[in-house]
Design a protein around this motif. Structure first.
Motif, PDB file in Angstrom:
ATOM      1  N   GLU A 181      25.705  17.514  37.091  1.00 31.27           N
ATOM      2  CA  GLU A 181      24.996  17.558  38.272  1.00 31.27           C
ATOM      3  C   GLU A 181      25.632  17.312  39.333  1.00 31.27           C
ATOM      4  O   GLU A 181      25.647  18.201  39.840  1.00 31.27           O
ATOM      5  N   PHE A 182      26.625  16.570  39.121  1.00 32.98           N
ATOM      6  CA  PHE A 182      27.264  17.172  41.105  1.00 32.98           C
ATOM      7  C   PHE A 182      28.304  18.779  40.424  1.00 32.98           C
ATOM      8  O   PHE A 182      28.679  18.824  41.807  1.00 32.98           O
ATOM      9  N   ALA A 183      28.046  19.085  39.456  1.00 33.00           N
ATOM     10  CA  ALA A 183      29.218  20.386  39.266  1.00 33.00           C
ATOM     11  C   ALA A 183      28.229  21.392  40.410  1.00 33.00           C
ATOM     12  O   ALA A 183      28.058  22.055  41.218  1.00 33.00           O
ATOM     13  N   GLU A 184      26.979  21.088  39.552  1.00 32.08           N
ATOM     14  CA  GLU A 184      25.233  22.107  40.034  1.00 32.08           C
ATOM     15  C   GLU A 184      25.248  21.738  42.151  1.00 32.08           C
ATOM     16  O   GLU A 184      24.971  22.541  42.915  1.00 32.08           O
ATOM     17  N   LEU A 185      25.465  20.461  42.376  1.00 32.89           N
ATOM     18  CA  LEU A 185      25.138  19.720  43.817  1.00 32.89           C
ATOM     19  C   LEU A 185      26.702  20.777  43.826  1.00 32.89           C
ATOM     20  O   LEU A 185      26.545  20.732  45.586  1.00 32.89           O
ATOM     21  N   LEU A 186      27.499  20.778  44.140  1.00 27.53           N
ATOM     22  CA  LEU A 186      28.913  21.596  44.276  1.00 27.53           C
ATOM     23  C   LEU A 186      28.323  22.782  44.328  1.00 27.53           C
ATOM     24  O   LEU A 186      28.222  23.672  45.478  1.00 27.53           O
ATOM     25  N   GLY A 187      28.112  23.697  43.583  1.00 26.04           N
ATOM     26  CA  GLY A 187      27.717  25.050  43.801  1.00 26.04           C
ATOM     27  C   GLY A 187      26.375  25.504  44.823  1.00 26.04           C
ATOM     28  O   GLY A 187      26.634  26.224  45.504  1.00 26.04           O
ATOM     29  N   LYS A 188      25.497  24.294  44.888  1.00 23.53           N
ATOM     30  CA  LYS A 188      24.430  24.247  45.450  1.00 23.53           C
ATOM     31  C   LYS A 188      24.633  23.902  46.441  1.00 23.53           C
ATOM     32  O   LYS A 188      23.649  25.251  47.513  1.00 23.53           O
ATOM     33  N   GLY A 189      25.681  23.680  47.008  1.00 23.36           N
ATOM     34  CA  GLY A 189      26.002  23.557  48.688  1.00 23.36           C
ATOM     35  C   GLY A 189      26.626  24.377  49.005  1.00 23.36           C
ATOM     36  O   GLY A 189      27.282  24.391  50.681  1.00 23.36           O
ATOM     37  N   GLY A 190      26.875  25.210  48.326  1.00 18.73           N
ATOM     38  CA  GLY A 190      28.155  27.209  48.654  1.00 18.73           C
ATOM     39  C   GLY A 190      29.604  26.348  48.543  1.00 18.73           C
ATOM     40  O   GLY A 190      30.241  27.247  48.774  1.00 18.73           O
ATOM     41  N   HIS A 191      29.733  25.310  47.664  1.00 14.55           N
ATOM     42  CA  HIS A 191      31.155  24.863  47.931  1.00 14.55           C
ATOM     43  C   HIS A 191      32.045  25.709  46.729  1.00 14.55           C
ATOM     44  O   HIS A 191      31.341  26.429  46.165  1.00 14.55           O
ATOM     45  N   THR A 192      33.305  25.593  46.985  1.00 17.87           N
ATOM     46  CA  THR A 192      34.179  25.949  46.254  1.00 17.87           C
ATOM     47  C   THR A 192      34.973  25.385  44.604  1.00 17.87           C
ATOM     48  O   THR A 192      35.211  24.507  46.090  1.00 17.87           O
ATOM     49  N   LEU A 193      34.708  25.274  44.099  1.00 16.97           N
ATOM     50  CA  LEU A 193      35.816  24.137  42.856  1.00 16.97           C
ATOM     51  C   LEU A 193      37.150  24.970  42.512  1.00 16.97           C
ATOM     52  O   LEU A 193      37.039  26.000  42.334  1.00 16.97           O
ATOM     53  N   VAL A 194      37.999  24.031  42.792  1.00 16.38           N
ATOM     54  CA  VAL A 194      39.178  24.501  42.884  1.00 16.38           C
ATOM     55  C   VAL A 194      39.592  22.987  42.042  1.00 16.38           C
ATOM     56  O   VAL A 194      39.376  22.288  42.125  1.00 16.38           O
ATOM     57  N   TRP A 195      40.269  24.269  40.471  1.00 14.45           N
ATOM     58  CA  TRP A 195      40.052  22.988  39.475  1.00 14.45           C
ATOM     59  C   TRP A 195      41.489  23.489  38.753  1.00 14.45           C
ATOM     60  O   TRP A 195      41.733  24.860  39.013  1.00 14.45           O
ATOM     61  N   GLY A 196      41.707  23.286  37.619  1.00 17.20           N
ATOM     62  CA  GLY A 196      42.839  23.217  36.355  1.00 17.20           C
ATOM     63  C   GLY A 196      42.299  24.038  35.856  1.00 17.20           C
ATOM     64  O   GLY A 196      43.473  24.976  35.132  1.00 17.20           O
ATOM     65  N   GLY A 197      41.315  25.011  36.103  1.00 18.07           N
ATOM     66  CA  GLY A 197      41.192  26.522  35.625  1.00 18.07           C
ATOM     67  C   GLY A 197      41.088  26.781  34.319  1.00 18.07           C
ATOM     68  O   GLY A 197      40.593  27.609  33.597  1.00 18.07           O
ATOM     69  N   SER A 198      40.598  25.756  33.340  1.00 14.30           N
ATOM     70  CA  SER A 198      40.332  25.586  31.516  1.00 14.30           C
ATOM     71  C   SER A 198      38.870  25.745  30.892  1.00 14.30           C
ATOM     72  O   SER A 198      37.623  25.719  32.191  1.00 14.30           O
ATOM     73  N   GLU A 199      39.045  26.702  30.371  1.00 15.42           N
ATOM     74  CA  GLU A 199      37.440  27.263  29.820  1.00 15.42           C
ATOM     75  C   GLU A 199      37.573  25.742  28.751  1.00 15.42           C
ATOM     76  O   GLU A 199      36.784  26.191  27.531  1.00 15.42           O
ATOM     77  N   ALA A 200      37.373  24.411  28.379  1.00 13.65           N
ATOM     78  CA  ALA A 200      37.664  24.031  27.804  1.00 13.65           C
ATOM     79  C   ALA A 200      37.163  22.415  28.162  1.00 13.65           C
ATOM     80  O   ALA A 200      36.895  22.129  29.545  1.00 13.65           O
TER      81      ALA A 200
END
Length: 189
Positions: free
Chosen positions: A24-43
């Motif tokens: 839910e938080f991630a969707e808020l970020l995406g819909k808000g046009g924000h960029t996720l800066v994260w550890g890059g993992s696919e896990a």
């Protein structure tokens, strides 16, 4: 204003009480046009959040580390491979406007305390949120309050970190804090 939001969190596979609020938080970020800066993992939870941001229309900037290169997400908008964990933390902070600490283990706790220590010493002024999903950080919050009350912190706890109970509160705080800082930086009061 679109933000680059660094999120520190677990790469573990976790149950629904953590994955649902994270998505839910991630969707808020995406819909808000924000960029996720994260550890890059696919896990694990890292993947859940990256998927949610991407599906919501946000960008992904990953900072993985050499020994975890095989677990790095392939379709990120940008992926940097750091030589070690110290360089990774520095890159994550330098590429972001704000920081959110989600649920995690010792690695996440290490990242959180380093970011707060740097802020305590004035080495960055970015807003930091501890996202207290399902009361995960209640014990840490209590410890920080004790540190504050007994004089271990050179600035008020409220200047150091904001404890949010959900993603809506976390994002609202970050947007308000960064727009206030931008206005102050532009000389607007």
């Amino acid at each position: 204003m679109a933000l680059n939001i660094c999120v520190f969190l677990s790469a573990a596979d976790l149950d629904e009480r953590y994955t649902r609020p994270a998505r839910e938080f991630a969707e808020l970020l995406g819909k808000g046009g924000h960029t996720l800066v994260w550890g890059g993992s696919e896990a694990g939870l890292m993947k859940v959040v990256a998927d949610g941001v991407q599906e919501g229309g946000g960008r992904l900037v990953g900072v993985s580390v050499e020994f975890l290169r095989a677990a790095a997400r392939e379709n990120a908008d940008e992926m940097v491979i750091a030589k070690d964990l110290a360089e990774r933390k520095a890159l994550l902070l330098s590429k972001s406007d704000a920081v959110v600490v989600m649920v995690g283990g010792t690695g996440t706790l290490d990242e959180a305390t380093e970011i707060l220590e740097l802020k305590k010493h004035g080495l960055h002024t970015k807003p930091v949120v501890l996202l207290n999903t399902a009361g995960f950080y209640d014990g840490l919050k209590q410890q920080f309050q004790r540190m504050d009350e007994e004089g271990f912190l050179p600035l008020p706890l409220t200047d150091l970190v904001f404890f949010a109970e959900d993603g809506v509160a976390a994002l609202a705080y970050l947007e308000a804090a960064t727009s206030a800082a931008a206005a102050e930086g532009a000389g607007v009061r």
